[in-house]
Scaffold this motif. Structure first.
Motif, PDB file in Angstrom:
ATOM      1  N   TYR A  48       0.842  -1.199   0.000  1.00 32.86           N
ATOM      2  CA  TYR A  48       0.000   0.000   0.000  1.00 32.86           C
ATOM      3  C   TYR A  48       0.878   1.251   0.000  1.00 32.86           C
ATOM      4  CZ  TYR A  48      -3.780  -3.142   1.359  1.00 32.86           C
ATOM      5  OH  TYR A  48      -4.696  -4.167   1.394  1.00 32.86           O
ATOM      6  N   PRO A  49       0.365   2.346  -0.539  1.00 34.64           N
ATOM      7  CA  PRO A  49       1.093   3.616  -0.424  1.00 34.64           C
ATOM      8  C   PRO A  49       1.011   4.120   1.007  1.00 34.64           C
ATOM      9  CG  PRO A  49      -1.060   3.993  -1.398  1.00 34.64           C
ATOM     10  CD  PRO A  49      -0.916   2.506  -1.250  1.00 34.64           C
ATOM     11  N   TYR A  50       1.986   4.910   1.413  1.00 36.46           N
ATOM     12  CA  TYR A  50       2.025   5.385   2.794  1.00 36.46           C
ATOM     13  C   TYR A  50       2.572   6.808   2.812  1.00 36.46           C
ATOM     14  CZ  TYR A  50       2.268   4.678   7.863  1.00 36.46           C
ATOM     15  OH  TYR A  50       2.044   4.727   9.222  1.00 36.46           O
ATOM     16  N   GLN A  81       5.421  10.025  -0.355  1.00 36.23           N
ATOM     17  CA  GLN A  81       4.734   8.736  -0.398  1.00 36.23           C
ATOM     18  C   GLN A  81       5.761   7.624  -0.457  1.00 36.23           C
ATOM     19  OE1 GLN A  81       1.809   8.030  -3.575  1.00 36.23           O
ATOM     20  NE2 GLN A  81       2.602   5.941  -3.681  1.00 36.23           N
ATOM     21  N   ALA A  82       5.731   6.783   0.552  1.00 33.38           N
ATOM     22  CA  ALA A  82       6.549   5.584   0.575  1.00 33.38           C
ATOM     23  C   ALA A  82       5.617   4.383   0.380  1.00 33.38           C
ATOM     24  CB  ALA A  82       7.313   5.494   1.890  1.00 33.38           C
ATOM     25  N   PHE A  83       6.088   3.185   0.701  1.00 36.22           N
ATOM     26  CA  PHE A  83       5.255   1.983   0.596  1.00 36.22           C
ATOM     27  C   PHE A  83       5.339   1.183   1.888  1.00 36.22           C
ATOM     28  CE2 PHE A  83       6.708   2.775  -3.796  1.00 36.22           C
ATOM     29  CZ  PHE A  83       5.476   2.971  -4.401  1.00 36.22           C
ATOM     30  N   TYR A 112       9.602   1.057  -9.264  1.00 31.89           N
ATOM     31  CA  TYR A 112       8.743   2.009  -8.571  1.00 31.89           C
ATOM     32  C   TYR A 112       7.353   2.051  -9.205  1.00 31.89           C
ATOM     33  CZ  TYR A 112       6.872   6.158  -6.437  1.00 31.89           C
ATOM     34  OH  TYR A 112       6.065   7.004  -5.742  1.00 31.89           O
ATOM     35  N   LYS A 113       7.288   2.065 -10.524  1.00 29.70           N
ATOM     36  CA  LYS A 113       6.006   2.124 -11.220  1.00 29.70           C
ATOM     37  C   LYS A 113       5.147   0.911 -10.897  1.00 29.70           C
ATOM     38  CE  LYS A 113       7.428   4.939 -15.191  1.00 29.70           C
ATOM     39  NZ  LYS A 113       7.648   4.949 -16.666  1.00 29.70           N
ATOM     40  N   VAL A 114       5.770  -0.266 -10.839  1.00 31.12           N
ATOM     41  CA  VAL A 114       5.026  -1.492 -10.525  1.00 31.12           C
ATOM     42  C   VAL A 114       4.469  -1.421  -9.109  1.00 31.12           C
ATOM     43  CG1 VAL A 114       5.233  -3.977 -10.144  1.00 31.12           C
ATOM     44  CG2 VAL A 114       6.293  -2.935 -12.153  1.00 31.12           C
ATOM     45  N   LEU A 115       5.308  -0.991  -8.167  1.00 27.22           N
ATOM     46  CA  LEU A 115       4.861  -0.867  -6.779  1.00 27.22           C
ATOM     47  C   LEU A 115       3.750   0.162  -6.652  1.00 27.22           C
ATOM     48  CD1 LEU A 115       8.279  -0.947  -4.893  1.00 27.22           C
ATOM     49  CD2 LEU A 115       6.551  -2.751  -4.944  1.00 27.22           C
ATOM     50  N   ASP A 116       3.912   1.294  -7.330  1.00 28.28           N
ATOM     51  CA  ASP A 116       2.924   2.371  -7.253  1.00 28.28           C
ATOM     52  C   ASP A 116       1.584   1.904  -7.818  1.00 28.28           C
ATOM     53  OD1 ASP A 116       2.354   5.094  -6.533  1.00 28.28           O
ATOM     54  OD2 ASP A 116       2.277   5.551  -8.666  1.00 28.28           O
ATOM     55  N   GLU A 117       1.620   1.267  -8.970  1.00 26.15           N
ATOM     56  CA  GLU A 117       0.390   0.798  -9.611  1.00 26.15           C
ATOM     57  C   GLU A 117      -0.346  -0.211  -8.741  1.00 26.15           C
ATOM     58  OE1 GLU A 117      -0.982  -1.645 -13.650  1.00 26.15           O
ATOM     59  OE2 GLU A 117       1.018  -0.773 -13.517  1.00 26.15           O
ATOM     60  N   LEU A 123      -5.189  -0.005  -2.523  1.00 28.18           N
ATOM     61  CA  LEU A 123      -5.842   1.050  -1.749  1.00 28.18           C
ATOM     62  C   LEU A 123      -7.284   1.242  -2.213  1.00 28.18           C
ATOM     63  CD1 LEU A 123      -5.512   3.302   0.394  1.00 28.18           C
ATOM     64  CD2 LEU A 123      -4.808   4.818  -1.470  1.00 28.18           C
ATOM     65  N   ASP A 124      -7.512   1.223  -3.513  1.00 27.59           N
ATOM     66  CA  ASP A 124      -8.871   1.328  -4.043  1.00 27.59           C
ATOM     67  C   ASP A 124      -9.765   0.218  -3.491  1.00 27.59           C
ATOM     68  OD1 ASP A 124      -8.366   3.564  -5.568  1.00 27.59           O
ATOM     69  OD2 ASP A 124      -8.108   2.474  -7.456  1.00 27.59           O
ATOM     70  N   ASP A 125      -9.193  -0.966  -3.335  1.00 29.81           N
ATOM     71  CA  ASP A 125      -9.956  -2.140  -2.893  1.00 29.81           C
ATOM     72  C   ASP A 125     -10.071  -2.234  -1.376  1.00 29.81           C
ATOM     73  OD1 ASP A 125     -10.226  -2.854  -5.544  1.00 29.81           O
ATOM     74  OD2 ASP A 125      -8.523  -4.238  -5.531  1.00 29.81           O
ATOM     75  N   LEU A 126      -9.404  -1.341  -0.648  1.00 32.29           N
ATOM     76  CA  LEU A 126      -9.391  -1.400   0.810  1.00 32.29           C
ATOM     77  C   LEU A 126     -10.776  -1.118   1.381  1.00 32.29           C
ATOM     78  CD1 LEU A 126      -7.499  -1.671   3.300  1.00 32.29           C
ATOM     79  CD2 LEU A 126      -7.313   0.821   3.265  1.00 32.29           C
ATOM     80  N   ASP A 127     -11.215  -1.977   2.287  1.00 34.85           N
ATOM     81  CA  ASP A 127     -12.523  -1.820   2.928  1.00 34.85           C
ATOM     82  C   ASP A 127     -12.377  -0.909   4.144  1.00 34.85           C
ATOM     83  OD1 ASP A 127     -15.132  -2.056   3.717  1.00 34.85           O
ATOM     84  OD2 ASP A 127     -14.904  -4.042   4.614  1.00 34.85           O
TER      85      ASP A 127
END
Length: 248
Positions: A48-50, A81-83, A112-117, A123-127
């Motif tokens: 997740y992004p952080y 933004q880290a991960f 980085y792009k793979v991790l970001d994507e 995050l979108d799917d996070l409940d």
């Protein structure tokens, strides 16, 4: 406390001022904590992004490859933004799991792009749904959205999907968003009466300056959203100056 803040800061312009263009993520060297030793073993569904400020004590940002989320000349500390990575094998009786900082030690743009994507998709799917929030000390005459305090609450600001949900709940084309401290997010319509915008800004200031919650300061500026995306932000120089007075 709210009256005190209103007196010392004088917050609450009739309309947002000092607006800037949408921030652009640019890769820079900063710092973070070790998590995954072998990229081949990486489970991208756990990442997740952080968001943290560059003055964070929670993460070791040295030699990490992160991106700038928000930075101005006036701000107390830039936001990057880290991960983080979720440890699915460490779940307590409440269903909560541990998170660890994922450190990218080489400047590999493709990695980085793979991790970001993947992190933004997770995050979108996070409940972690928005809920109507009430300030305990006084009755609020307008709607404020928040979520339960959690490691990824502030990061909802990065998700167009979650922010579009906030637009829908508040029935507003413009949102005013506060991420004052780690684990917090507050959202109201940016089309409210002047007195309500003032009130929201002072609640934001209270969250920044109060040490009631033992959490790290994240961002003293406020963000304006349209269609789920940041279109501009409001620099609050009074808060930045006060933070420098307090913390140096």
């Amino acid at each position: 406390m709210i009256k005190f803040l209103r007196n010392i800061l004088g917050l609450g312009p009739a309309e947002p001022t000092n607006l800037r263009k949408k921030p652009i993520k640019t890769a820079v060297n900063t710092v973070v904590k070790d998590m995954v030793k072998n990229e081949a073993e990486m489970d991208y569904t756990t990442i997740y992004p952080y968001l943290v400020s560059t003055k964070t004590k929670e993460l070791d940002l040295a030699d990490d490859f992160v991106s700038v989320f928000h930075r101005t000349e006036e701000i107390y500390a830039p936001i990057v933004q880290a991960f983080i990575c979720q440890n699915k094998n460490r779940e307590n009786e409440k269903g909560e799991v541990d998170f660890y900082h994922l450190k990218i030690t080489n400047e590999d743009e493709e990695q980085y792009k793979v991790l970001d994507e993947n992190s933004l998709k997770n995050l979108d799917d996070l409940d972690l749904p928005f809920e109507f929030w009430d300030f305990s000390d006084e009755k609020i005459e307008y709607d404020i959205l928040s979520v339960r305090i959690s490691p990824l609450a502030s990061e909802k600001i990065l998700s167009k999907k979650h922010m579009q949900e906030a637009h829908k709940i508040l029935n507003s084309n413009e949102l005013l968003v506060s991420i004052p401290r780690k684990g917090f997010i507050f959202v109201c319509s940016n089309l409210l009466d002047k007195k309500h915008i003032k009130h929201f800004m002072n609640l934001h200031a209270y969250a920044i300056l109060s040490e009631k919650d033992n959490t790290e300061i994240l961002c003293e500026d406020l963000f304006i959203f349209e269609d789920g995306e940041i279109t501009s932000w409001l620099v609050i120089t009074q808060l930045s100056e006060r933070l420098r007075e307090i913390y140096g």
